[in-house]
Design a protein around this motif. Structure first.
Motif: not given
Length: 351
Positions: A130-131, A141-145, A343-348
């Motif tokens: 997602g990035f 970014d770390w926490l969203a991955s 990614p569009e879900v876990f990033r949100s």
């Protein structure tokens, strides 16, 4: 009869060195590129076996080419010139006779297509995480991955990197910065602390099935904790045990974890104590007594894992993490396959 099985990373390396690299070298001018096998697949984690060949497995790789015109030229070179086989395996795939998406190598299929993906580096990273880490990796970014996605990015193998950008990005993602590591570990200890006393209580009231359910949850959390303490990104459930078994301390931890699955609260406390020793060895927080102790006045021991959560949180100085609610990175509080693979879900959903 199928060709002799080769580990997928070895087969993909041969695809590049024996087939793809000569095609690129024969072009009118060199194409700046990187070649690798990354992303989903048991072979990326080094866990493939002959069983893996029944779908999706075979000679495949990614070519990272950032110039649009070069990408189109490379695709045509591959379509026109890729040899029929590499190390005996067909280089083109076709749908199998099983469920949808069970593509398998098939040299004779009229609609077969190769699986050398020619991709833009940034687009590939955005599709995976997602990035684009080449622009930097922020705390958010770390926490969203999801750790599985990180494992897929830093695992596998790079066969060539003429530009260097892919190698640098993988290096930047190789492991968490220390404060992020402290936070993730603290939240994993917190998960253990929330249920470590439940196994003994379920057993005490005769709930054998419930005991095993809770015990399995605690064992899973301890296995993931072992990987995190060893600087390894935990994979998803199918490969969690295989990845755990490769840790240097797995031989000592496996017996108490196995007994713990049968509802043995003392065994789970023993395993937790062993991991507490690993925690003390990281130097990330104050050393604490790793010996189990009673849970109030009840007759089964626990580690009191919350002590380790507090010790780790106290050492964090990153302003984005200090004082943050200790729910952890995305896959410490989300447990849904679709959410953790899109990614569009876990990033949100990032905390």
């Amino acid at each position: 009869m199928p060709p002799v099985f080769l580990p997928g990373l070895e087969l993909s390396r041969a695809l590049y060195t024996d087939a793809v690299a000569p095609l690129l070298a024969a072009g009118h001018r060199p194409v700046p590129h990187a070649a690798a096998l990354l992303g989903p697949g048991s072979e990326v984690l080094g866990l493939d076996t002959p069983r893996s060949t029944d779908h999706g497995w075979g000679p495949r790789l990614q070519l990272f080419v950032d110039d649009h015109g070069d990408r189109e030229r490379v695709r045509k070179l591959l379509d026109d010139g890729l040899p029929e086989r590499v190390r005996g395996w067909p280089t083109r795939f076709a749908p199998g006779e099983g469920p949808p998406r069970t593509w398998r190598p098939d040299a004779d299929a009229p609609d077969g297509r190769h699986r050398v993906e020619v991709v833009d580096t940034g687009d590939w990273f955005r599709g995976q995480l997602g990035f684009d880490p080449r622009a930097g990796v922020a705390t958010a970014d770390w926490l969203a991955s999801p750790t599985q996605r990180l494992a897929e990015v830093v695992g596998g193998a790079v066969f060539h990197d003429g530009v260097g950008g892919l190698t640098r990005a993988r290096g930047d993602l190789a492991w968490y910065p220390d404060d992020v590591w402290r936070y993730v570990l603290a939240c994993q200890w917190r998960r253990v602390s929330q249920e470590e006393a439940f196994v003994g209580r379920c057993a005490e009231v005769g709930d054998s099935l419930g005991t095993r359910v809770v015990a399995a949850r605690v064992v899973r959390d301890l296995m993931r904790l072992a990987l995190l303490l060893s600087r390894r990104y935990p994979p998803y459930s199918k490969w969690l045990g295989s990845a755990f078994s490769r840790l240097p301390g797995a031989e000592e931890l496996t017996p108490p974890l196995s007994r713990g699955l049968d509802g043995d609260a003392e065994a789970l406390a023993e395993a937790s104590g062993l991991l507490a020793g690993w925690q003390n060895g990281t130097g990330l927080a104050a050393r604490l007594d790793p010996r189990p102790r009673p849970f109030h006045e009840r007759p089964w021991p626990v580690l009191d894992a919350a002590r380790f959560t507090r010790a780790l949180l106290e050492e964090i100085t990153d302003p984005e993490l200090a004082g943050r609610t200790p729910v952890g990175a995305i896959d410490q509080f989300v447990d849904d396959t679709d959410a953790l693979t899109r990614p569009e879900v876990f990033r949100s959903l990032r905390p």
